[in-house]
Design an enzyme around this catalytic site. Structure first.
Site, PDB file in Angstrom:
ATOM      1  N   HIS A 158      32.696  19.546  -4.432  1.00 43.07           N
ATOM      2  CA  HIS A 158      32.865  19.146  -3.029  1.00 43.07           C
ATOM      3  C   HIS A 158      34.365  19.191  -2.720  1.00 43.07           C
ATOM      4  CE1 HIS A 158      32.798  17.007   0.731  1.00 43.07           C
ATOM      5  NE2 HIS A 158      33.627  16.122   0.232  1.00 43.07           N
ATOM      6  N   ASP A 161      28.180  19.237   2.944  1.00 43.92           N
ATOM      7  CA  ASP A 161      28.478  20.674   2.861  1.00 43.92           C
ATOM      8  C   ASP A 161      27.220  21.491   3.156  1.00 43.92           C
ATOM      9  OD1 ASP A 161      31.171  20.067   1.759  1.00 43.92           O
ATOM     10  OD2 ASP A 161      29.946  19.229   0.157  1.00 43.92           O
TER      11      ASP A 161
HETATM   12  P1  NAX Z   1      38.110   4.635   4.334  1.00 40.35           P
HETATM   13  O1  NAX Z   1      39.500   4.686   3.781  1.00 40.35           O
HETATM   14  O2  NAX Z   1      37.904   4.292   5.761  1.00 40.35           O
HETATM   15  O3  NAX Z   1      37.269   3.587   3.472  1.00 40.35           O
HETATM   16  C1  NAX Z   1      37.335   3.498   2.093  1.00 40.35           C
HETATM   17  C2  NAX Z   1      37.119   2.045   1.742  1.00 40.35           C
HETATM   18  O4  NAX Z   1      37.032   1.948   0.326  1.00 40.35           O
HETATM   19  C3  NAX Z   1      38.247   1.136   2.190  1.00 40.35           C
HETATM   20  O5  NAX Z   1      37.719   0.090   2.994  1.00 40.35           O
HETATM   21  C4  NAX Z   1      38.826   0.593   0.900  1.00 40.35           C
HETATM   22  O6  NAX Z   1      39.285  -0.736   0.986  1.00 40.35           O
HETATM   23  C5  NAX Z   1      37.625   0.728  -0.033  1.00 40.35           C
HETATM   24  N1  NAX Z   1      37.955   0.735  -1.455  1.00 40.35           N
HETATM   25  C6  NAX Z   1      39.056   1.238  -2.066  1.00 40.35           C
HETATM   26  N2  NAX Z   1      39.010   0.987  -3.383  1.00 40.35           N
HETATM   27  C7  NAX Z   1      37.844   0.315  -3.606  1.00 40.35           C
HETATM   28  C8  NAX Z   1      37.248  -0.236  -4.763  1.00 40.35           C
HETATM   29  N3  NAX Z   1      37.848  -0.163  -5.958  1.00 40.35           N
HETATM   30  N4  NAX Z   1      36.051  -0.856  -4.624  1.00 40.35           N
HETATM   31  C9  NAX Z   1      35.468  -0.969  -3.425  1.00 40.35           C
HETATM   32  N5  NAX Z   1      35.998  -0.488  -2.292  1.00 40.35           N
HETATM   33  C10 NAX Z   1      37.174   0.153  -2.376  1.00 40.35           C
HETATM   34  O7  NAX Z   1      37.458   6.040   3.960  1.00 40.35           O
HETATM   35  P2  NAX Z   1      36.079   6.646   4.518  1.00 40.35           P
HETATM   36  O8  NAX Z   1      36.350   7.527   5.667  1.00 40.35           O
HETATM   37  O9  NAX Z   1      35.100   5.546   4.657  1.00 40.35           O
HETATM   38  O10 NAX Z   1      35.675   7.606   3.303  1.00 40.35           O
HETATM   39  C11 NAX Z   1      35.222   7.050   2.080  1.00 40.35           C
HETATM   40  C12 NAX Z   1      35.264   8.091   0.990  1.00 40.35           C
HETATM   41  O11 NAX Z   1      34.334   9.126   1.258  1.00 40.35           O
HETATM   42  C13 NAX Z   1      36.621   8.777   0.837  1.00 40.35           C
HETATM   43  O12 NAX Z   1      36.918   8.902  -0.549  1.00 40.35           O
HETATM   44  C14 NAX Z   1      36.378  10.146   1.419  1.00 40.35           C
HETATM   45  O13 NAX Z   1      37.265  11.110   0.874  1.00 40.35           O
HETATM   46  C15 NAX Z   1      34.954  10.367   1.005  1.00 40.35           C
HETATM   47  N6  NAX Z   1      34.195  11.422   1.684  1.00 40.35           N
HETATM   48  C16 NAX Z   1      33.333  12.124   0.922  1.00 40.35           C
HETATM   49  C17 NAX Z   1      32.503  13.085   1.451  1.00 40.35           C
HETATM   50  C18 NAX Z   1      31.529  13.848   0.609  1.00 40.35           C
HETATM   51  O14 NAX Z   1      30.917  14.766   1.171  1.00 40.35           O
HETATM   52  N7  NAX Z   1      31.332  13.575  -0.676  1.00 40.35           N
HETATM   53  C19 NAX Z   1      32.596  13.435   2.874  1.00 40.35           C
HETATM   54  C20 NAX Z   1      33.244  12.427   3.727  1.00 40.35           C
HETATM   55  C21 NAX Z   1      34.306  11.576   3.117  1.00 40.35           C
HETATM   56  O15 NAX Z   1      35.522  12.199   3.424  1.00 40.35           O
END
Ligand code: NAX
Length: 328
Positions: free
Chosen positions: A186, A158
């Site tokens: 966020h 952000d």
């Molecule tokens: P993806 O869905 O591509 O990847 C998430 C991964 O987490 C998957 O591979 C899944 O198997 C794994 N996962 C789920 N539960 C788990 C657990 N208990 N232990 C370990 N791994 C687990 O999402 P991606 O685009 O990589 O985004 C990851 C996260 O970042 C999402 O929650 C997204 O909303 C968040 N974001 C946060 C941002 C921020 O500024 N704070 C910005 C970008 C992003 O959107």
């Protein structure tokens, strides 16, 4: 050469991690003289994909990468780590309410918070997985022996988005923009503060005379940027988010440049800017480069800003009330 540190990344087979892990392993985050072991955590259905990521890491032949642990157990992933980058969480499914997302993802951070007791003494944690602020709150409350100040929620994407918007509007390079604070959550309620931002050392509102843009499109563009990227790309902003995580960790490890600050989500003590205690809100912070930080005092908060901050704080309080029974 320094002794190796262990760095955990959760959600390691996900999109964001696919950018982040390679930047870490290359030395771009912890330094070109810092060998490391990467502990990569996933859920069982994603372990096969994770082995593919590990093969690619092998094929990069990164000189600093001294080992990898691929696991679906948080205790194993966090064993001896100095850094935990908590990226993994469940995406919002069809028909899923925000409340369900909060509790479903919240449960992940209960177990991961508890497993942090296996970490090294110098542990630092950056929570990226959404809803990042409230997940961070759950993790730190469940890691009861670890000082809460070690846990941060990522607000850097952000902050970077706000800097880019201000630079473009002012017609200057982004390096001219400083003192950006994002207040609150966020989420789409966050308040990117143009009033205290500076461009070329001057208040942003002097460099940009279009007040209506600052109070309107600037704020809404930053708040809605994630959605705009999904609409355009069909996929979320994983590369810029990974870049923000890199920036955030570097900021946490380095003394903040004189006169500037960094936005980060930390547990509110109730002592700053009338933001109530017990939520993880974004504040302007200064890091000392030795693991400590403080909230920057004395920023001016006018009536416009106060109203915006109250709205985002209210959302954080509501999120907290939904996950109250997960707070340890
Ligand atoms: P993806 O869905 O591509 O990847 C998430 C991964 O987490 C998957 O591979 C899944 O198997 C794994 N996962 C789920 N539960 C788990 C657990 N208990 N232990 C370990 N791994 C687990 O999402 P991606 O685009 O990589 O985004 C990851 C996260 O970042 C999402 O929650 C997204 O909303 C968040 N974001 C946060 C941002 C921020 O500024 N704070 C910005 C970008 C992003 O959107």
């Amino acid at each position: 050469m320094k002794s190796p540190i262990r760095v955990a990344v959760t959600g390691a087979a996900g999109q964001l991690a696919y950018s982040l892990i390679f930047r870490i392993a290359s030395g771009g985050v912890f330094g070109m003289d810092q060998p490391l072991q990467m502990n990569l955590l996933e859920i069982p259905p994603a372990m096969k994909a994770l082995t593919g990521v590990a093969m690619e890491l092998d094929d990069c032949a990164f000189p600093l990468l001294q080992g990898m642990v691929l696991t679906d157990k948080a205790e194993e992933a966090f064993d001896g780590i100095s850094w935990g980058l908590l990226v993994g969480s469940k995406p919002r499914g069809p028909g899923m309410e925000r409340k369900d997302l909060l509790t479903e993802n919240g449960k992940i951070f209960v177990g991961q918070g508890q497993a942090m007791e296996r970490a090294a003494e110098d542990l630092r944690v950056l929570v990226v997985g959404n809803p990042a602020n409230t997940n961070c709150l759950i993790a730190l409350k469940n890691a009861s022996d670890i000082p809460a100040g070690r846990f941060h929620a990522m607000m850097r994407l952000d902050q970077n988005r706000a800097a880019a918007q201000l630079a473009a509007k002012a017609g200057v390079g982004v390096d001219q923009v400083s003192n950006i604070v994002i207040w609150g959550n966020h989420s789409a309620t966050q308040y990117p503060d143009f009033f205290n931002a500076r461009i070329g050392g001057k208040p942003a509102a002097e460099a940009i005379s279009d007040r209506a843009w600052l109070e309107g499109d600037f704020i809404s563009t930053v708040q809605q940027r994630g959605k705009a990227i999904i609409d355009a790309r069909g996929l979320s902003s994983a590369a810029s988010a990974a870049n923000a995580a890199v920036d955030h960790v570097i900021s946490m490890r380095s003394p903040t440049p004189d006169g500037d600050w960094v936005s980060s989500g930390v547990l509110s003590s109730g002592a700053h800017y009338d933001i109530p205690e017990g939520i993880v809100s974004s504040f302007p912070l200064r890091f000392d480069g030795k693991g400590g930080w403080e909230v920057v005092e004395g920023l001016e908060i006018g009536a416009f800003a106060r109203e915006k901050i109250e709205a985002t704080v209210k959302e954080l309080q509501e999120e907290r009330s939904v996950v109250e029974d997960l707070l340890g």
